[in-house]
Design an enzyme around this catalytic site. Sequence first.
Site, PDB file in Angstrom:
ATOM      1  N   GLY A  16       0.795  -1.229   0.000  1.00 20.62           N
ATOM      2  CA  GLY A  16       0.000   0.000   0.000  1.00 20.62           C
ATOM      3  C   GLY A  16       0.821   1.270   0.000  1.00 20.62           C
ATOM      4  N   ILE A 149      16.583  -7.630  -4.865  1.00 22.43           N
ATOM      5  CA  ILE A 149      17.787  -7.250  -5.611  1.00 22.43           C
ATOM      6  C   ILE A 149      17.474  -6.109  -6.573  1.00 22.43           C
ATOM      7  CG2 ILE A 149      19.457  -8.055  -7.336  1.00 22.43           C
ATOM      8  CD1 ILE A 149      19.300 -10.817  -6.026  1.00 22.43           C
ATOM      9  N   THR A 192       8.772  -6.518  10.874  1.00 20.36           N
ATOM     10  CA  THR A 192       9.072  -5.095  10.702  1.00 20.36           C
ATOM     11  C   THR A 192      10.470  -4.771  11.213  1.00 20.36           C
ATOM     12  OG1 THR A 192       6.761  -4.406  10.779  1.00 20.36           O
ATOM     13  CG2 THR A 192       8.404  -2.774  11.425  1.00 20.36           C
ATOM     14  N   GLN A 193      10.838  -5.357  12.340  1.00 17.73           N
ATOM     15  CA  GLN A 193      12.184  -5.129  12.873  1.00 17.73           C
ATOM     16  C   GLN A 193      13.247  -5.553  11.861  1.00 17.73           C
ATOM     17  OE1 GLN A 193      12.818  -6.731  16.878  1.00 17.73           O
ATOM     18  NE2 GLN A 193      10.611  -6.606  17.267  1.00 17.73           N
ATOM     19  N   CYS A 381     -12.747   3.852 -25.933  1.00 17.89           N
ATOM     20  CA  CYS A 381     -11.657   3.479 -26.838  1.00 17.89           C
ATOM     21  C   CYS A 381     -12.072   2.292 -27.718  1.00 17.89           C
ATOM     22  CB  CYS A 381     -10.389   3.194 -26.049  1.00 17.89           C
ATOM     23  SG  CYS A 381      -8.896   3.201 -27.071  1.00 17.89           S
ATOM     24  N   LEU A 382     -11.585   1.085 -27.443  1.00 14.77           N
ATOM     25  CA  LEU A 382     -12.036  -0.087 -28.202  1.00 14.77           C
ATOM     26  C   LEU A 382     -13.540  -0.266 -28.055  1.00 14.77           C
ATOM     27  CD1 LEU A 382     -11.368  -2.611 -29.903  1.00 14.77           C
ATOM     28  CD2 LEU A 382     -10.980  -3.840 -27.759  1.00 14.77           C
ATOM     29  N   GLN A 385     -15.025   1.594 -30.804  1.00 11.01           N
ATOM     30  CA  GLN A 385     -14.800   0.901 -32.068  1.00 11.01           C
ATOM     31  C   GLN A 385     -15.750  -0.288 -32.214  1.00 11.01           C
ATOM     32  OE1 GLN A 385     -10.591   0.029 -32.213  1.00 11.01           O
ATOM     33  NE2 GLN A 385     -10.018   2.177 -31.903  1.00 11.01           N
ATOM     34  N   HIS A 507     -10.038   8.224 -23.361  1.00 11.74           N
ATOM     35  CA  HIS A 507     -10.151   7.547 -22.064  1.00 11.74           C
ATOM     36  C   HIS A 507     -10.581   8.541 -20.987  1.00 11.74           C
ATOM     37  CE1 HIS A 507      -8.427   3.538 -22.986  1.00 11.74           C
ATOM     38  NE2 HIS A 507      -7.784   4.192 -23.936  1.00 11.74           N
ATOM     39  N   GLU A 509     -11.849   8.042 -18.188  1.00 12.51           N
ATOM     40  CA  GLU A 509     -11.607   7.554 -16.823  1.00 12.51           C
ATOM     41  C   GLU A 509     -10.360   8.171 -16.199  1.00 12.51           C
ATOM     42  OE1 GLU A 509      -9.856   4.206 -19.515  1.00 12.51           O
ATOM     43  OE2 GLU A 509     -11.435   5.725 -19.597  1.00 12.51           O
TER      44      GLU A 509
END
EC number: 6.3.4.2
Length: 536
Positions: A16, A149, A192-193, A381-382, A385, A507, A509
């Site tokens: 989060g 990594i 957490t530690q 969009c699509l 179409q 779009h 949104e």
Amino acid sequence: MSKFVFVTGGVVSSIGKGIVAASLGRLLKSRGYSVSILKLDPYLNVDPGTMSPFQHGEVFVTEDGAETDLDLGHYERFTDTAMTRLNSVTTGSIYQAVINKERRGNYNGGTVQVIPHITGEIRERIHRVAANSNADIIITEIGGTVGDIESLPFLEAIREFKNDVNRNDVAYIHVTLLPYIKTSGEIKTKPTQHSVKELRSIGIQPDLLVCRSDKSINEALKKKLSGFCGVNINSVIEALDADSIYSVPLSLKKEGLCKETLKYLDLEDKKCDLKNWEQLIHNLRNPGDPIKVALVGKYIELGDAYLSVVEALRHACIEQRALLDLHWVSAEMIENNSAETYLNEVDAIVVPGGFGNRGVNGKISAIKFARENKIPFLGLCLGMQCAVIEWARNVANLPDASSSELDPNTPNPVIHLLPEQEDVVDLGGTMRLGVYPCRLTKNTTGKNLYDEDVIYERHRHRYEFNNYYKQSFLDSGYKISGTSPDGRLVELIELENHPYFLACQYHPEFLSRPGKPHPLFKGLIKASQDKLTQSN
């Protein structure tokens, strides 16, 4: 001069961090500070534009046409501030920039290494956001989890960053998990530690801990974390699981996240004004009757693939005091069965964007069902179409009509490739991307909804309505309610004698905000409410 906040995550992924960063941005803005937020993503893709939605979720498009991580959508929605391509940084883009510099001879024959060249490029990107935005506070979210990594160059860069600025110009926030062990009835702090220990080994001492938990954290636990992690007890912030992401800023305000952050940045804790946000949460928690909205897509197994669409629907429902009852409908399932099987009981239908053949006929069937049964419909969009293809096949006497993307040999390509896309070879970052103007037609639903002559919307597409067929569409009852200013590109279409049937090439949104829903989504929900009222 800007101040800087870095948000890292530990113990588990998807902890989060993005919502914490966005919530802090909201809290800072409510105190009168200007904010810009950027995301450092540790994957080697240059951007997420060519990544599968199943792996990455939606691609969020910025005003300047960058294809970015979905977290930038959270940043924009929470802060109501437009981000740019500078706010999205990936390992791939960093390495690409450094290698290009090496090829140009910028390093004067020196050995190019992760330190200092890669980390230096990362730091430069952060400084660039500060210079470009001129924001008071720059919040940087580091993707991944401490210990990965892939994230090490980013963590090293933000460690080095404190040497670029004064110590009171930077604050480090670590978001972590406090798991609850049901059998023992205990909240465990050990993960957490260890996460903080790992962060310290890199050279970063967090100033604040944001502790995710589904159980309340008492003072004894906060004191324990403070002692073991070297964090002031007032800077141990409880972050309980919330009923909505939009309630998180209020809970973090109560815990003192913003106040403590400002203390580390040596900034004034100005008066906080969250009245509108509090009203938003009140409306969210006290809705009226439910509206059943079917979202007909091909990536429904991962809801994040349509995150901004869902949030835009939620914004509209909050505004209209309706309860969003979202029905995820697989376009492929409609292909294998029938639209009526899945859509007979819904109040509205949304067909979002996408690419490729899979599920397209299911989307077209859903649109036909919405048109014939007078169900409020919005295509994106699509989705637009598909609406064009559906009309061509079933109304405009072009039964073999299709899109040249879906069927390169179709005799009636009512949707075709944009001329400027014909010689494009690379897939990444080459579509019609970003904000473009759209001129609205008078006496149309679209014009009435926007109440503007010209609007500016975000795009992400290669294919467009084929103007060769424009007159036959107009003659058969289609209305073109929005085009590019030169009239070359069709942007918005609608039908008369229907409660609500609109579809757009852009779009919308991406421009919807909590408290400021997008007109097309608000119109969809209102039309659904009106239809329900009439039927009752």
